[in-house]
Write an enzyme that holds these catalytic residues in place. Structure first.
Site, PDB file in Angstrom:
ATOM      1  N   ALA A   1      45.168  37.482  38.723  1.00  0.00           N
ATOM      2  CA  ALA A   1      44.482  36.343  39.334  1.00  0.00           C
ATOM      3  C   ALA A   1      44.303  36.530  40.839  1.00  0.00           C
ATOM      4  O   ALA A   1      43.297  36.088  41.409  1.00  0.00           O
ATOM      5  CB  ALA A   1      45.270  35.061  39.044  1.00  0.00           C
TER       6      ALA A   1
ATOM      7  N   GLU B   1      43.438  39.035  42.499  1.00  0.00           N
ATOM      8  CA  GLU B   1      42.274  39.855  42.836  1.00  0.00           C
ATOM      9  C   GLU B   1      40.944  39.187  42.484  1.00  0.00           C
ATOM     10  O   GLU B   1      39.874  39.709  42.816  1.00  0.00           O
ATOM     11  CB  GLU B   1      42.354  41.194  42.101  1.00  0.00           C
TER      12      GLU B   1
ATOM     13  N   THR C   1      60.519  31.378  40.788  1.00  0.00           N
ATOM     14  CA  THR C   1      60.413  31.472  42.248  1.00  0.00           C
ATOM     15  C   THR C   1      59.153  30.746  42.716  1.00  0.00           C
ATOM     16  O   THR C   1      58.386  30.206  41.920  1.00  0.00           O
ATOM     17  CB  THR C   1      60.342  32.946  42.692  1.00  0.00           C
TER      18      THR C   1
ATOM     19  N   HIS D   1      56.630  32.137  43.871  1.00  0.00           N
ATOM     20  CA  HIS D   1      55.509  33.075  43.761  1.00  0.00           C
ATOM     21  C   HIS D   1      54.289  32.403  43.129  1.00  0.00           C
ATOM     22  O   HIS D   1      53.154  32.606  43.560  1.00  0.00           O
ATOM     23  CB  HIS D   1      55.956  34.269  42.910  1.00  0.00           C
TER      24      HIS D   1
ATOM     25  N   PHE E   1      35.596  27.396  37.795  1.00  0.00           N
ATOM     26  CA  PHE E   1      37.022  27.684  37.902  1.00  0.00           C
ATOM     27  C   PHE E   1      37.659  27.623  36.519  1.00  0.00           C
ATOM     28  O   PHE E   1      37.823  26.549  35.941  1.00  0.00           O
ATOM     29  CB  PHE E   1      37.686  26.678  38.838  1.00  0.00           C
TER      30      PHE E   1
ATOM     31  N   ARG F   1      45.392  25.726  25.914  1.00  0.00           N
ATOM     32  CA  ARG F   1      44.193  25.584  26.743  1.00  0.00           C
ATOM     33  C   ARG F   1      43.215  26.742  26.558  1.00  0.00           C
ATOM     34  O   ARG F   1      42.130  26.734  27.126  1.00  0.00           O
ATOM     35  CB  ARG F   1      44.591  25.435  28.207  1.00  0.00           C
TER      36      ARG F   1
END
Length: 289
Positions: free
Chosen positions: A186, A188, A216, A218, A243, A257
């Protein structure tokens, strides 16, 4: 999950098949993905909205296929011109005049081939007193698209890609007008989308990826930069970006999803891209106020 609805009719012979297909094309239906096999062939025709309706009580006097349009008189003229071109003035007898209904609309019925009747209708007050809204259509015919999809979490992103391709092809896009660009993850996606947008070869870009929350921070850092980068690329290049990057707590949520329970967000992202291309063209054609 329900993806679409189709009504199949047996043409009977090739001449009827060609005649009805010609009629529907002449009246503005977008061509969908048909088939041509050894023992049969089929032509698909698409509309932005499909309904399956059940009636309790008074039933409207219409043909089995009821088509809502925005400019009824123009469609009536198109049907009349097509009938005259096929069979002269006598063929126009298969076309009824435009009449008012008791459900605040106008309607006409046409039968281009015996057994194939269509009723076309439009509201007499289509906006029902509300301000007229400019909206995009869901026909992708003639449009070009790029799909930027992440390989990371491929079990999810491959499903999103399938959904996006399904939406584009069902809506009339040609396979040769769709470029699929794969990136590692994601993170990139924005860089690839920006490069494609600056080339001005795609009318819209569909971005697909999947981020799953870990233990974390991240996840938040990646998501914020990905969403910011995609939005910035769209705003600065003027090319619509849809998106379709999932941000989920668990793999189960992501699978839901991606077509299991909650629809396919890739399909939805591609549909949004089609609508935004159409809307952009309408706004540009309209010009400044």
């Amino acid at each position: 999950m329900i993806k679409g609805i189709s009504f199949l009719r047996q043409a009977g012979n090739t001449a009827v098949y060609d005649q009805v297909s010609s009629f529907l094309s002449a009246l503005g239906f977008a061509s969908g993905k048909g088939w041509n096999e050894a023992d049969s062939k089929g032509a698909a025709f698409l509309a932005p909205l499909g309904n399956f309706e059940i009636v309790d009580g008074k039933f409207p006097s219409t043909a089995e296929v009821l088509v809502e349009v925005t400019e009824l008189d123009a469609v009536h003229q198109a049907a009349e011109s097509w009938l005259k071109a096929q069979g002269g003035e006598q063929a126009v007898g298969a076309l009824s005049p435009v009449t008012d209904t008791d459900w605040k609309s106008r309607i006409f019925t046409v039968e281009p081939e015996k057994g194939f009747a269509f009723s076309f209708w439009a509201w007499t007050d289509p906006v029902k007193g509300k301000p007229v809204a400019i909206e995009g259509d869901l026909s992708a015919a003639g449009m070009t698209f790029a799909i930027v999809v992440a390989r990371w979490n491929a079990v999810i992103t491959d499903r999103l890609l399938d959904g996006a391709l399904d939406a584009l092809l069902r809506s009339g896009a040609r396979r040769e007008d769709i470029d699929v660009v794969r990136v590692p993850g994601a993170w990139e996606i924005p860089a690839a989308a920006r490069t494609i947008a600056e080339q001005k070869k795609a009318d819209a870009i569909v971005t697909l990826g999947c981020l799953l929350r870990g233990e974390t921070a991240h996840y938040e850092a990646i998501y914020n930069e990905v969403s910011r980068g995609i939005g910035q690329s769209q705003q600065e290049t003027g090319v619509p970006h849809s998106f379709g990057v999932l941000t989920c707590e668990t793999l189960e949520q992501a699978l839901n999803r991606a077509g299991i329970k909650a629809g396919n967000k890739g399909f939805e992202a591609a549909a949004a891209a089609i609508e935004m291309v159409s809307l952009k063209k309408k706004l540009v054609a309209r010009g400044p106020a």
